[in-house]
Enzyme design. Structure first.
Site, PDB file in Angstrom:
ATOM      1  N   CYS A 132       0.757  -1.140  -0.075  1.00  0.00           N
ATOM      2  CA  CYS A 132       0.091  -0.196   0.158  1.00  0.00           C
ATOM      3  C   CYS A 132       0.960   1.226   0.086  1.00  0.00           C
ATOM      4  CB  CYS A 132      -0.968  -0.069   1.112  1.00  0.00           C
ATOM      5  SG  CYS A 132      -0.169  -0.846   2.728  1.00  0.00           S
ATOM      6  N   HIS A 254      -2.180   6.806   3.895  1.00  0.00           N
ATOM      7  CA  HIS A 254      -0.868   6.607   4.030  1.00  0.00           C
ATOM      8  C   HIS A 254      -0.135   7.647   3.289  1.00  0.00           C
ATOM      9  CE1 HIS A 254      -1.375   2.760   5.757  1.00  0.00           C
ATOM     10  NE2 HIS A 254      -0.657   1.958   4.949  1.00  0.00           N
TER      11      HIS A 254
END
Ligand code: A2P
Length: 342
Positions: A132, A254
């Site tokens: 990710c 993120h």
């Protein structure tokens, strides 16, 4: 590459943070699903999930028959992928695997949709969805690499707890609640450790410079993924990557602060032009810097703080942030599945 028109799709890990997002994204993108099958552990088997394709009963992965599945989106952890992805592929499915189990296998393409789509053509039944953090970073690094040839990069991640699945979000909520009761002690010392099992140190009101597990040379496996996956996706084994992965008390999104140098100097005007045109990304100005909260729940990766290096000239520093459950996982998996359609 063989393609399909109206596939039977399986979501493996369908009850998890990424799996439920996969179902949502299949729905919102009107993926042409003929039949949807949902699989998870024996703990969830028998649960009925209402979907756009009717109520679907969750199957136990251990006993599910993969016959008839055209595309299987896996997000049930690396050991399940290692064991079951080859069985599904052998039964005729193309597996898009969100775990790290197959990413470095030379026979398995590692694909960020809108960055290296063409690599999917060489699949032999399994396609890997990148990590990710790497995925979010590649949405900015990929177009810059294409233009100027990335040679070196330092990257520090600020990773949300949903990267650790549902449990990560539950742990953060719990710790914010417990530690919040000791507010004065958080400032002066003497707070009590909530002792959650998931992370080595508290994540509530804290920052952990430790995402993943420590492996070689004092780096974590998350950090090594940034090194190896960047090279594989950008097809440039010589790229030098200096990674630090940090877990932060954020639910979703993120962020990565990165500095990149290229085979030639790149100025800020050129970088902004390239990033402004990058598919799947939005370039934000300094008046409103993009944050994880801005990225949560949307498809685009957000890029900001684009500037020229002031230490060693010729490079570009930037900040990029994306929904780790969407572009960082489920959205990219569905975009890869779309590349498999006729
Ligand atoms: P279950 O909910 O039945 O445990 P997350 O990363 O959000 O924790 O989600 C992990 C996903 O992987 C869930 O759907 C979970 O199912 C599934 N999973 C975990 N262990 C297994 C297993 N042994 N077999 C099949 N699915 C599993």
């Amino acid at each position: 590459m063989s393609t399909v028109t109206n596939p039977t799709v399986a979501v493996v890990g369908a009850t998890g943070a990424v799996g439920t997002t996969m179902i949502e994204i299949l729905t919102s993108r009107r993926f042409p699903v003929k039949d949807l099958r949902l699989m998870a552990s024996s703990r969830s088997a028998g649960r009925v999930v209402p979907t756009a394709w009717g109520d679907v009963v969750v199957e136990d992965l251990a006993t599910a028959d993969p016959a008839g599945i055209d595309i299987a989106l896996f997000s049930a952890g690396g050991s399940r992928s290692k064991e079951y992805a080859p069985k599904f592929a052998e039964a005729g499915a193309v597996v898009v695997d969100n775990s790290s189990a197959w990413r470095q296998d030379p026979k398995v393409p590692l694909v960020v949709a809108q960055v290296n789509d063409a690599a999917i053509r060489d699949h032999q039944g399994i396609v890997a969805n990148p990590n990710c953090t790497t995925m979010v970073l590649m949405m900015a690094a990929g177009p810059l690499h294409e233009a100027a040839g990335l040679t070196r990069m330092t990257a520090t991640s600020y990773q949300s707890v949903s990267g650790s699945g549902q449990t990560g979000m539950e742990v953060l909520e719990h710790e914010l609640d417990v530690l919040g009761k000791d507010r004065d002690l958080l400032a002066t010392g003497g707070w009590s450790d909530p002792n959650s099992d998931l992370y080595a140190r508290p994540i509530g009101y804290n920052v952990l410079p430790h995402a993943g597990s420590f492996t070689e040379a004092g780096y974590t496996d998350e950090e090594w993924k940034l090194v190896h996956e960047t090279r594989k996706i950008l097809e440039a084994d010589g790229i030098l990557v200096e990674p630090t992965c940090v877990r932060v008390p954020v639910m979703v999104g993120h962020g990565i602060a990165a500095t990149m140098w290229f085979s030639r100097p790149v100025g800020v005007a050129e970088a902004k032009q390239i990033l402004g045109d990058a598919p799947g990304a939005q370039l934000w100005g300094d008046a409103k810097v993009p944050t994880p909260l801005d990225s949560a729940g949307i498809d685009d990766v957000l890029i900001g703080r684009v500037r020229e290096t002031v230490g060693e000239p010729g490079g570009i520093s930037l900040w990029t942030v994306g929904d780790n459950l969407r572009k960082g996982a489920a959205l990219n998996a569905v975009q890869l599945a779309e590349l498999l359609l006729d």
